[in-house]
Motif scaffolding. Structure first.
Motif, PDB file in Angstrom:
ATOM      1  N   UNK A 206       0.744  -1.268   0.034  1.00 13.77           N
ATOM      2  CA  UNK A 206       0.050   0.065  -0.090  1.00 13.77           C
ATOM      3  C   UNK A 206       0.885   1.197   0.105  1.00 13.77           C
ATOM      4  N   UNK A 207       0.496   2.085  -0.820  1.00 11.86           N
ATOM      5  CA  UNK A 207       1.313   3.458  -0.838  1.00 11.86           C
ATOM      6  C   UNK A 207       1.130   4.332   0.250  1.00 11.86           C
ATOM      7  N   UNK A 208       2.133   4.638   0.957  1.00  9.18           N
ATOM      8  CA  UNK A 208       1.909   5.649   2.075  1.00  9.18           C
ATOM      9  C   UNK A 208       1.932   7.040   1.729  1.00  9.18           C
ATOM     10  N   UNK A 209       2.938   7.382   0.881  1.00 10.28           N
ATOM     11  CA  UNK A 209       3.295   8.745   0.742  1.00 10.28           C
ATOM     12  C   UNK A 209       4.088   8.777  -0.758  1.00 10.28           C
ATOM     13  N   UNK A 210       3.859   9.867  -1.476  1.00 15.70           N
ATOM     14  CA  UNK A 210       4.221   9.991  -2.859  1.00 15.70           C
ATOM     15  C   UNK A 210       5.066  11.276  -3.352  1.00 15.70           C
ATOM     16  N   UNK A 211       6.040  11.268  -3.962  1.00 18.11           N
ATOM     17  CA  UNK A 211       6.619  12.384  -4.848  1.00 18.11           C
ATOM     18  C   UNK A 211       5.998  12.362  -6.197  1.00 18.11           C
ATOM     19  N   UNK A 212       5.822  13.602  -6.701  1.00 23.44           N
ATOM     20  CA  UNK A 212       5.481  13.811  -8.212  1.00 23.44           C
ATOM     21  C   UNK A 212       6.338  15.124  -8.664  1.00 23.44           C
ATOM     22  N   UNK A 213       7.038  14.756  -9.557  1.00 23.52           N
ATOM     23  CA  UNK A 213       7.888  15.899 -10.245  1.00 23.52           C
ATOM     24  C   UNK A 213       6.782  16.849 -10.690  1.00 23.52           C
ATOM     25  N   UNK A 214       5.893  16.158 -11.572  1.00 20.87           N
ATOM     26  CA  UNK A 214       4.509  17.098 -12.023  1.00 20.87           C
ATOM     27  C   UNK A 214       3.534  17.411 -11.110  1.00 20.87           C
ATOM     28  N   UNK A 216       0.746  18.691 -10.713  1.00 19.94           N
ATOM     29  CA  UNK A 216      -0.462  18.296 -10.982  1.00 19.94           C
ATOM     30  C   UNK A 216      -0.968  16.827 -10.870  1.00 19.94           C
ATOM     31  N   UNK A 217       0.040  16.153 -10.813  1.00 19.07           N
ATOM     32  CA  UNK A 217      -0.271  14.709 -11.025  1.00 19.07           C
ATOM     33  C   UNK A 217      -0.889  14.195  -9.503  1.00 19.07           C
ATOM     34  N   UNK A 218      -1.596  13.316  -9.619  1.00 19.81           N
ATOM     35  CA  UNK A 218      -2.410  13.262  -8.138  1.00 19.81           C
ATOM     36  C   UNK A 218      -2.178  11.470  -7.833  1.00 19.81           C
ATOM     37  N   UNK A 219      -2.526  11.184  -6.684  1.00 22.63           N
ATOM     38  CA  UNK A 219      -2.089   9.721  -5.956  1.00 22.63           C
ATOM     39  C   UNK A 219      -2.814   8.810  -7.138  1.00 22.63           C
ATOM     40  N   UNK A 220      -4.053   9.051  -7.465  1.00 21.90           N
ATOM     41  CA  UNK A 220      -4.796   8.149  -8.386  1.00 21.90           C
ATOM     42  C   UNK A 220      -4.034   7.779  -9.656  1.00 21.90           C
ATOM     43  N   UNK A 221      -2.992   8.524  -9.994  1.00 22.38           N
ATOM     44  CA  UNK A 221      -2.066   8.363 -11.210  1.00 22.38           C
ATOM     45  C   UNK A 221      -0.741   7.689 -10.865  1.00 22.38           C
ATOM     46  N   UNK A 222      -0.475   6.967  -9.845  1.00 20.34           N
ATOM     47  CA  UNK A 222       0.616   6.253  -9.013  1.00 20.34           C
ATOM     48  C   UNK A 222       0.787   5.251 -10.174  1.00 20.34           C
ATOM     49  N   UNK A 223       2.125   5.111 -10.490  1.00 19.91           N
ATOM     50  CA  UNK A 223       2.601   3.851 -11.341  1.00 19.91           C
ATOM     51  C   UNK A 223       2.916   2.754 -10.352  1.00 19.91           C
ATOM     52  N   UNK A 224       2.141   1.776 -10.456  1.00 19.36           N
ATOM     53  CA  UNK A 224       2.321   0.598  -9.547  1.00 19.36           C
ATOM     54  C   UNK A 224       3.099  -0.400 -10.276  1.00 19.36           C
ATOM     55  N   UNK A 225       3.884  -1.220  -9.527  1.00 21.00           N
ATOM     56  CA  UNK A 225       4.735  -2.326 -10.289  1.00 21.00           C
ATOM     57  C   UNK A 225       3.929  -3.536  -9.633  1.00 21.00           C
TER      58      UNK A 225
END
Length: 500
Positions: A206-214, A216-225
């Motif tokens: 489960x993703x706890x926290x994220x960084x996006x260079x863009x 405007x990108x949000x958590x629902x756009x996470x690239x999952x492995x």
């Protein structure tokens, strides 16, 4: 040729050497050195600065060809001219292979010598210039390589220092996870980074926290492995570089371990197929995760110690308040009022945290005050009042022994100081009193006035606010009183406090 040169002539025939001596003495200003064989000549080469060497080929012990080879190996800028009575193409080729630049045939006219010297010296100058140029180019390339390596080392040191510095700023585990993903975006070319917890016995994450260079990108756009890959990372416990469509590494996944047990992973992703991670990026992220692992262990230990310590100290406070039913929950109330004033005044989160601690513990020093004084229903004598005035110092000393809360120690010590300098224990005046202690002082008196005490009944909120207003500038800091009165007039001083 104006330059005075050192010329070496090597021949086993004494008469040849005598001819050279007479000619050089009468026709030139050059210095002549002579030798009868190759060994003698080479010793001269090693001890003198020879500009040009004439040598016979056939000589005992060390012949001219071997001498030329030794000279070339020793210093390939010394021109060697061979003197021979039996010239042939084979001899010419063999001598040229060993660094010989010219040869003259015996017998020869001495008038040939000076032009030959001039020719080989000029050739030598051009040769030396070429060598120096090549050396300069080589050194420039070496210097560029060294500079590149040095810049790489500097960047590596800067990156490592940045990781260590940022990790030390984490106040709690969530802070650390945020720092972890943000640093990933700073030290690598990733487009997004995520810290994940493994769940369901390592079967999912489960993703706890994220960084996006863009941004405007949000958590629902996470690239999952893929789950299978995540499970493998969790079970193997080693970093993985996952290749994208371009065949290059576009995803780095590094497990985070606590005491050798995997419980999470850092994933860094490059969305662009034209870019990919380098080995150095893997090195940096692996170092980052290792450091995070140590920091999490330390934070968990600190948080556990901190909570246990605070619980112990607050148990003391509850023990004190239990001695006097009239002051039950006083410390929690004072802390709540102080935090309300601090928030309204624009205090930082760090200052509010300090007020929470010092507010809850401000009367801990009363544990050292005897019951017959602390619980006395009537007016205190001067001696008794002097004793009860010691409680801020006692409380400050108790906190001071912990070595953790220096500012909180000062707040507790000075919460009974007065703005006009007539308070205790140090008679501090005005802004010499710690700012947070001035806030706590207002909160403490307000709660004392609005709660029942053994020596009097509580008064109304409005009457208490009026007393605080009347003592603005004498007992209390006028700026803080203004903030308090504003909260009181809007009914926010009580409503904002939820207790504790």
């Amino acid at each position: 040729m104006d330059e005075n040169l050192n010329i070496l002539v090597v021949d086993d025939e004494e008469c040849i050497l005598d001819v050279f001596k007479r000619y050089f003495e009468s026709e030139t200003t050059h210095t002549l050195f002579t030798a009868s064989d190759g060994f003698e000549a080479f010793e001269i080469i090693r001890t003198e600065s020879i500009n040009c060497c004439f040598t016979d080929l056939a000589m005992p012990r060390l012949d001219g060809l071997e001498l030329a080879r030794k000279i070339y190996q020793y210093d390939n800028t010394i021109p060697v001219v061979v003197m021979t009575g039996y010239p042939s193409m084979d001899i010419a080729i063999e001598t040229l292979k060993n660094g010989v630049v010219d040869f003259i045939t015996k017998p020869f006219q001495m008038e040939q010598i000076l032009p030959t010297i001039s020719k080989v010296i000029n050739a030598r100058s051009n040769f030396v210039e070429n060598i120096l140029l090549k050396e300069e180019i080589k050194k420039s390339k070496e210097l560029a390589a060294i500079n590149k390596e040095l810049h790489g080392k500097i960047k590596e040191v800067e990156t490592i220092n940045l990781i260590l510095q940022k990790m030390d700023q984490a106040a709690n585990s969530q802070d650390l996870f945020n720092i972890l993903v943000n640093l990933s975006g700073k030290i690598t070319p990733c487009d997004e980074a995520h810290f994940c917890f493994f769940t369901q016995k390592m079967k999912n994450y489960e993703v706890i926290t994220s960084f996006f260079k863009d941004k405007s990108k949000k958590r629902d756009g996470v690239v999952y492995i893929e789950k299978e890959i995540a499970q493998k990372i969790g079970s193997d416990g080693i970093p993985y570089l996952i290749k994208g469509k371009n065949g290059e590494g576009n995803i780095i996944a590094i497990p985070l371990k606590i005491r050798s047990r995997v419980f999470g992973m850092l994933t860094s992703i490059i969305d662009n197929e034209d870019r990919y991670f380098s080995e150095k990026d893997i090195y940096y992220l692996n170092f980052l995760v290792d450091k995070a692992s140590s920091s999490i262990e330390n934070l968990a230990l600190y948080e556990n110690i901190y909570e246990n310590l605070f619980s112990t100290l607050y148990a003391f406070v509850e023990a004190i308040e239990a001695r006097d039913p009239y002051t039950k929950q006083h410390s929690a109330s004072v802390s709540g009022y102080a935090i309300s004033i601090a928030r309204k005044n624009g205090c930082s989160q760090e200052e509010i945290a300090k007020l929470n601690i010092s507010g809850n513990l401000h009367d801990i020093g009363k544990i050292g005050i005897p019951d017959n004084i602390l619980l006395k229903p009537g007016q205190l004598t001067d001696v008794e009042y002097k004793i009860i005035k010691k409680h801020p110092v006692i409380g400050s000393n108790i906190i001071g022994h912990l070595g953790m809360w220096t500012d909180e120690q000062d707040i507790i010590r000075h919460h009974h100081e007065r703005f006009d300098g007539k308070g205790y224990p140090d008679n501090l005046k005005g802004e010499d009193i710690p700012f947070l202690a001035r806030i706590l002082s207002v909160a403490d008196v307000y709660d004392a006035l609005t709660t029942d005490r053994s020596y009097r009944q509580k008064m109304s909120d409005d009457d208490a606010a009026e007393i605080i207003k009347e003592n603005s500038g004498s007992q209390f800091d006028p700026t803080i009183v203004d903030v308090f009165l504003d909260l009181h007039s809007k009914g926010e001083i009580k409503n904002s406090f939820q207790g504790g």
